[in-house]
Motif scaffolding. Structure first.
Motif, PDB file in Angstrom:
ATOM      1  N   HIS A   1      21.135 -21.392 -26.395  1.00 23.45           N
ATOM      2  CA  HIS A   1      19.970 -21.565 -27.900  1.00 23.45           C
ATOM      3  C   HIS A   1      19.399 -20.227 -27.328  1.00 23.45           C
ATOM      4  N   HIS A   2      18.614 -19.620 -28.742  1.00 20.88           N
ATOM      5  CA  HIS A   2      18.185 -19.127 -29.297  1.00 20.88           C
ATOM      6  C   HIS A   2      17.191 -18.535 -27.904  1.00 20.88           C
ATOM      7  N   LEU A   3      16.341 -19.472 -26.741  1.00 18.07           N
ATOM      8  CA  LEU A   3      15.342 -19.576 -25.923  1.00 18.07           C
ATOM      9  C   LEU A   3      16.302 -18.484 -24.702  1.00 18.07           C
ATOM     10  N   GLU A   4      17.395 -19.092 -24.633  1.00 17.19           N
ATOM     11  CA  GLU A   4      18.750 -18.739 -23.813  1.00 17.19           C
ATOM     12  C   GLU A   4      18.401 -17.092 -23.513  1.00 17.19           C
ATOM     13  N   GLN A   5      18.474 -16.895 -25.204  1.00 13.01           N
ATOM     14  CA  GLN A   5      19.459 -15.422 -25.427  1.00 13.01           C
ATOM     15  C   GLN A   5      18.139 -14.198 -25.257  1.00 13.01           C
ATOM     16  N   ASP A   6      16.697 -15.298 -25.144  1.00 11.82           N
ATOM     17  CA  ASP A   6      15.855 -14.172 -24.959  1.00 11.82           C
ATOM     18  C   ASP A   6      14.789 -14.148 -24.068  1.00 11.82           C
ATOM     19  N   ALA A   7      15.617 -15.240 -23.151  1.00 15.19           N
ATOM     20  CA  ALA A   7      14.527 -15.463 -21.999  1.00 15.19           C
ATOM     21  C   ALA A   7      14.576 -14.247 -21.633  1.00 15.19           C
TER      22      ALA A   7
ATOM     23  N   LYS B   1      13.311 -11.189 -22.242  1.00 19.39           N
ATOM     24  CA  LYS B   1      12.406 -10.651 -22.653  1.00 19.39           C
ATOM     25  C   LYS B   1      11.005 -11.101 -21.916  1.00 19.39           C
ATOM     26  N   LEU B   2      10.748 -12.749 -21.977  1.00 16.76           N
ATOM     27  CA  LEU B   2       9.792 -13.245 -21.577  1.00 16.76           C
ATOM     28  C   LEU B   2       9.590 -13.286 -20.268  1.00 16.76           C
ATOM     29  N   ASN B   3      10.855 -13.052 -19.570  1.00 18.99           N
ATOM     30  CA  ASN B   3      10.331 -13.456 -18.408  1.00 18.99           C
ATOM     31  C   ASN B   3      10.042 -11.916 -17.653  1.00 18.99           C
ATOM     32  N   ARG B   4       9.716 -11.314 -18.858  1.00 23.31           N
ATOM     33  CA  ARG B   4       8.827  -9.815 -18.486  1.00 23.31           C
ATOM     34  C   ARG B   4       7.014 -10.250 -18.372  1.00 23.31           C
ATOM     35  N   LEU B   5       6.470  -9.209 -17.219  1.00 18.59           N
ATOM     36  CA  LEU B   5       5.340  -8.941 -16.930  1.00 18.59           C
ATOM     37  C   LEU B   5       4.399  -8.389 -18.213  1.00 18.59           C
ATOM     38  N   SER B   6       5.399  -7.586 -18.678  1.00 14.81           N
ATOM     39  CA  SER B   6       4.601  -6.899 -20.120  1.00 14.81           C
ATOM     40  C   SER B   6       4.245  -8.130 -21.249  1.00 14.81           C
ATOM     41  N   ILE B   7       4.944  -8.825 -21.141  1.00 16.62           N
ATOM     42  CA  ILE B   7       4.864 -10.653 -21.969  1.00 16.62           C
ATOM     43  C   ILE B   7       3.853 -11.258 -21.762  1.00 16.62           C
ATOM     44  N   TRP B   8       3.885 -12.092 -20.155  1.00 16.45           N
ATOM     45  CA  TRP B   8       3.156 -12.684 -19.637  1.00 16.45           C
ATOM     46  C   TRP B   8       1.697 -11.937 -19.473  1.00 16.45           C
ATOM     47  N   LEU B   9       1.039 -11.038 -19.156  1.00 18.48           N
ATOM     48  CA  LEU B   9      -0.344 -10.294 -19.204  1.00 18.48           C
ATOM     49  C   LEU B   9      -0.768 -10.729 -20.537  1.00 18.48           C
ATOM     50  N   PRO B  10       0.318 -10.159 -21.782  1.00 18.20           N
ATOM     51  CA  PRO B  10      -0.850  -9.762 -22.636  1.00 18.20           C
ATOM     52  C   PRO B  10      -1.076 -11.591 -23.226  1.00 18.20           C
ATOM     53  N   LEU B  11      -0.423 -12.361 -22.555  1.00 14.09           N
ATOM     54  CA  LEU B  11      -0.292 -14.002 -23.773  1.00 14.09           C
ATOM     55  C   LEU B  11      -1.438 -14.453 -22.981  1.00 14.09           C
ATOM     56  N   PHE B  12      -1.830 -14.385 -21.576  1.00 12.96           N
ATOM     57  CA  PHE B  12      -2.191 -14.942 -21.211  1.00 12.96           C
ATOM     58  C   PHE B  12      -3.591 -13.619 -20.118  1.00 12.96           C
TER      59      PHE B  12
ATOM     60  N   GLY C   1      20.170 -22.368 -11.013  1.00 14.22           N
ATOM     61  CA  GLY C   1      20.651 -21.077  -9.999  1.00 14.22           C
ATOM     62  C   GLY C   1      19.380 -20.098 -10.576  1.00 14.22           C
ATOM     63  N   GLU C   2      18.613 -20.136 -11.468  1.00 14.41           N
ATOM     64  CA  GLU C   2      17.940 -19.270 -12.043  1.00 14.41           C
ATOM     65  C   GLU C   2      16.528 -20.147 -12.303  1.00 14.41           C
ATOM     66  N   SER C   3      15.484 -18.825 -11.908  1.00 14.43           N
ATOM     67  CA  SER C   3      14.058 -19.999 -12.137  1.00 14.43           C
ATOM     68  C   SER C   3      13.481 -19.477 -13.241  1.00 14.43           C
ATOM     69  N   GLN C   4      13.407 -18.314 -13.804  1.00 18.99           N
ATOM     70  CA  GLN C   4      12.594 -17.754 -15.280  1.00 18.99           C
ATOM     71  C   GLN C   4      11.299 -18.350 -15.238  1.00 18.99           C
ATOM     72  N   PHE C   5      10.852 -17.739 -14.198  1.00 14.90           N
ATOM     73  CA  PHE C   5       9.599 -18.844 -14.222  1.00 14.90           C
ATOM     74  C   PHE C   5       8.156 -18.039 -15.311  1.00 14.90           C
ATOM     75  N   LEU C   6       8.099 -16.416 -14.722  1.00  7.72           N
ATOM     76  CA  LEU C   6       7.383 -15.836 -16.011  1.00  7.72           C
ATOM     77  C   LEU C   6       7.397 -16.971 -17.311  1.00  7.72           C
ATOM     78  N   SER C   7       9.094 -17.239 -17.797  1.00  8.61           N
ATOM     79  CA  SER C   7       9.646 -17.835 -19.163  1.00  8.61           C
ATOM     80  C   SER C   7       9.347 -19.267 -19.543  1.00  8.61           C
ATOM     81  N   HIS C   8       8.497 -20.336 -17.883  1.00  7.45           N
ATOM     82  CA  HIS C   8       7.996 -21.106 -18.414  1.00  7.45           C
ATOM     83  C   HIS C   8       6.608 -21.606 -18.740  1.00  7.45           C
ATOM     84  N   TYR C   9       6.307 -20.228 -18.024  1.00  4.91           N
ATOM     85  CA  TYR C   9       4.549 -19.975 -17.817  1.00  4.91           C
ATOM     86  C   TYR C   9       4.362 -19.595 -19.398  1.00  4.91           C
ATOM     87  N   CYS C  10       5.018 -18.288 -20.154  1.00  8.08           N
ATOM     88  CA  CYS C  10       4.610 -17.860 -21.392  1.00  8.08           C
ATOM     89  C   CYS C  10       5.294 -19.333 -22.151  1.00  8.08           C
TER      90      CYS C  10
END
Length: 326
Positions: free
Chosen positions: A118-124, A126-137, A188-197
């Motif tokens: 899935h394209h989200l899995e390929q780009d996960a 990128k989403l699982n970064r603080l530099s992406i989460w902070l502007p979105l937040f 086996g991987e949480s991807q917490f920030l990706s889900h938050y984004c």
């Protein structure tokens, strides 16, 4: 030829496997076996597999609970194997020892073709970064404050805003933690920030669409548009968000993800309609009109001047009295 012994879980899904390069394989709870299984209902030396021309010869080594043949291409009927009755099993046979289910395969057994990520899995990543989460937040926080300000009819107080924002962010954190925990257990991987984004993006999309729906209802002069389009907007965004979260947290195929997401949305619709039916057909003393406050700059449709509307009050009430009598 090596033998592959798969340990099956719920739904026949493979949890782990053993590869043994000998023609005779012993299975049991004892450490001297080729395949050691942690199941209290399995005997220390439970069974033996011996390579044959058309599969494997399975022999029960006088185990306490025996061996159940769940699936055997060489014999269509299921059966319980006793200690004195060896049996020939074929490629893909499934057996149950104790409470453990196993599938027996050869190392040249064909596997399914690779699935496209899935394209989200390929780009996960990128989403699982603080530099992406902070502007979105920060953007999401600004949009939430702006929405609270424009919808407030009382004196603006920051203490009331902080409580609303904290409760909203606590809910978003809980949802992201839920999906991250599910991903940790299932993949086996949480991807917490990706889900938050993803949740923040869904919130921004909902806010933008809800603003456009509000402007449309304002220009149409009726709240019915909002009553219909606003829930549909929320349910549509919820379906996409659930599908995206399933893609990151589980190994579900696209069809399974969409069936699960749409099924959950349909459940919400059924519950909502059931709640609405309780008041269906009841008389409401309030007229159906757009009751929100909007700035005149958002009006693009023609409207009746307020003075003309007030001048027609007598005619409006006369017509209302006539309709009430009829």
């Amino acid at each position: 030829m090596a033998v592959i012994i798969e340990l099956l879980g719920w739904g026949g899904k493979r949890q782990r496997y053993f590869r043994v390069e000998t023609r005779s394989v012993t299975i049991g709870r004892g450490y001297e076996n080729d395949v050691v299984l942690d199941d209290a209902h399995i005997s220390p030396n439970h069974l033996r597999l011996d390579a044959a021309s058309e599969g494997w010869q399975l022999t029960d080594l006088q185990s306490l609970n025996g061996v159940e043949i769940v699936k055997n291409p060489s014999s269509p009927s299921a059966q319980i194997l006793g200690s004195d009755s060896p049996i020939l099993i074929g490629e893909g046979a499934e057996i149950k020892v104790g409470r453990t289910r196993l599938r027996i395969l050869s190392d040249n057994h064909p596997v399914d073709a690779a699935k496209v990520l899935h394209h989200l899995e390929q780009d996960a990543g990128k989403l699982n970064r603080l530099s992406i989460w902070l502007p979105l937040f920060l953007i999401s926080l600004g949009v939430e404050i702006a929405a609270l300000y424009t919808s407030s009819f009382i004196e603006w107080q920051w203490k009331n805003v902080f409580s609303t924002i904290l409760s909203t962010q606590a809910l978003l954190l809980f949802l992201a933690l839920f999906w991250g925990t599910m991903g940790r257990f299932l993949r086996g991987e949480s991807q917490f920030l990706s889900h938050y984004c993803l949740i923040l993006l869904a919130g921004l999309a909902y806010s933008l669409a809800d603003l456009l729906i509000g402007i449309l209802g304002y220009n149409a002069g009726t709240e019915m548009i909002i009553l219909i389009l606003s829930p549909l907007n929320a349910l549509l965004i919820l379906a996409f968000l659930l599908s995206a979260n399933f893609a990151l947290a589980t190994n579900m195929m696209p069809r399974q993800r969409w069936i699960s997401s749409l099924g959950f949305v349909m459940l919400i619709i059924v519950v909502s309609i059931s709640a609405q039916l309780k008041g269906w057909g009841e008389f409401s003393p309030y007229p159906d009109y757009f009751s929100g406050l909007e700035v005149p700059a958002l009006q693009f449709a023609s409207a009746e001047p307020a003075d003309d509307f007030i001048a027609n009050f007598d005619m409006i009430f006369t017509e209302a009295d006539r309709l009430a009598i009829d």
